[in-house]
Design an enzyme around this catalytic site. Structure first.
Site, mmCIF file in Angstrom:
data_model
loop_
_atom_site.group_PDB
_atom_site.id
_atom_site.type_symbol
_atom_site.label_atom_id
_atom_site.label_comp_id
_atom_site.label_asym_id
_atom_site.label_seq_id
_atom_site.Cartn_x
_atom_site.Cartn_y
_atom_site.Cartn_z
ATOM 1 N N CYS A 75 -1.377 0.760 7.526
ATOM 2 C CA CYS A 75 -2.823 0.510 7.685
ATOM 3 C C CYS A 75 -3.273 -0.720 6.908
ATOM 4 C CB CYS A 75 -3.629 1.730 7.211
ATOM 5 S SG CYS A 75 -3.340 3.214 8.189
ATOM 6 N N ARG A 76 -3.297 -0.624 5.565
ATOM 7 C CA ARG A 76 -3.915 -1.685 4.759
ATOM 8 C C ARG A 76 -3.034 -2.900 4.528
ATOM 9 N NH1 ARG A 76 -5.124 2.091 -0.158
ATOM 10 N NH2 ARG A 76 -3.236 2.998 0.746
ATOM 11 N N SER A 77 -1.786 -2.698 4.092
ATOM 12 C CA SER A 77 -0.991 -3.892 3.714
ATOM 13 C C SER A 77 -0.622 -4.764 4.912
ATOM 14 C CB SER A 77 0.236 -3.521 2.870
ATOM 15 O OG SER A 77 1.102 -2.633 3.534
ATOM 16 N N ASN A 128 2.313 1.338 4.434
ATOM 17 C CA ASN A 128 2.630 0.057 5.101
ATOM 18 C C ASN A 128 2.344 0.105 6.606
ATOM 19 O OD1 ASN A 128 5.544 -2.095 5.629
ATOM 20 N ND2 ASN A 128 3.456 -2.687 5.239
ATOM 21 N N CYS A 141 0.866 -1.183 0.000
ATOM 22 C CA CYS A 141 0.000 0.000 0.000
ATOM 23 C C CYS A 141 0.903 1.234 0.000
ATOM 24 C CB CYS A 141 -0.971 -0.025 1.178
ATOM 25 S SG CYS A 141 -0.187 0.001 2.815
ATOM 26 N N ASP A 168 -8.256 3.710 1.274
ATOM 27 C CA ASP A 168 -7.317 4.099 2.325
ATOM 28 C C ASP A 168 -8.095 4.575 3.559
ATOM 29 O OD1 ASP A 168 -5.356 5.164 3.893
ATOM 30 O OD2 ASP A 168 -4.425 6.333 2.297
HETATM 31 P P1 4NP Z 1 -1.707 2.807 4.222
HETATM 32 O O1 4NP Z 1 -2.342 4.157 4.808
HETATM 33 O O2 4NP Z 1 -1.173 3.142 2.845
HETATM 34 O O3 4NP Z 1 -2.882 1.881 4.138
HETATM 35 O O4 4NP Z 1 -0.647 2.349 5.182
HETATM 36 C C1 4NP Z 1 -1.640 5.357 4.923
HETATM 37 C C2 4NP Z 1 -0.740 5.521 5.935
HETATM 38 C C3 4NP Z 1 -0.057 6.709 6.085
HETATM 39 C C4 4NP Z 1 -0.301 7.732 5.178
HETATM 40 C C5 4NP Z 1 -1.199 7.564 4.148
HETATM 41 C C6 4NP Z 1 -1.874 6.356 4.017
HETATM 42 N N1 4NP Z 1 0.365 8.967 5.356
HETATM 43 O O5 4NP Z 1 0.112 9.891 4.554
HETATM 44 O O6 4NP Z 1 1.210 9.094 6.253
#
Ligand code: 4NP
Length: 157
Positions: free
Chosen positions: A16-18, A14, A11, A126
């Site tokens: 939240c989702r992955s 790294n 994602c 997201d």
């Molecule tokens: P992820 O979510 O891609 O599912 O891990 C996010 C985590 C952090 C950020 C954006 C999306 N950020 O902008 O810091």
């Protein structure tokens, strides 16, 4: 028999989702008796070395899975040959993964929800800027995809 599947879930951050996709896949593979490796990474370097988001940790814990020890990392060129499959959580992730792919890449790159026939082309949204209910939606998405991916791998996909 082909090589043992090695799946990388990717994602943006790294955190939240992955990590949830990795956890759901590990559980689905275990439950099905599939011998596979799994890891996760981000296209961005914002959270290198960090534990998953507390909302992802809590969501996984709700399904009996401890992901507190997972550590954020950024995808590397080596991942494209170390892994047999690189699964993107959304279309932006997929575009970034394809853009930075080295010439000698061997991994099959795909959108995670393409593993679910009636959800082809869909993103795992997201949840980072939303509330904790969004993380339940993320779990439902990645769990459905993980189970479909395990079935696909067991049947030679
Ligand atoms: P992820 O979510 O891609 O599912 O891990 C996010 C985590 C952090 C950020 C954006 C999306 N950020 O902008 O810091």
């Amino acid at each position: 028999m082909s090589l043992k599947p090695r799946i990388l879930f990717v994602c943006l951050g790294n955190i939240c989702r992955s990590p949830l996709a990795e956890a759901a896949f590990r559980k689905a593979a275990d439950d099905a008796g599939l011998d596979a490796e799994a890891d996760s990474a981000g296209t961005a370097d914002y959270h290198v070395g960090s534990a998953p988001d507390p909302r992802s940790i809590a969501t996984a814990a709700g399904y009996g899975i401890d992901i507190r020890h997972y550590k954020g990392r950024q995808i590397t060129r080596r991942d494209y040959t170390r892994f047999t499959h690189i699964m993107a959580l959304d279309a932006d992730n997929l575009a970034d993964i394809e853009r930075i792919a080295p010439n000698d890449a061997t991994a099959r790159v795909a959108l995670l929800l393409d593993a679910v026939p009636h959800r082809r082309g869909q993103d795992v949204a997201d949840p980072y800027y939303g509330d904790s209910a969004g993380f339940e939606v993320t779990w439902a998405d990645v769990d459905e995809a993980a189970q479909a991916l395990v079935t696909q791998l067991l049947t030679g996909g």
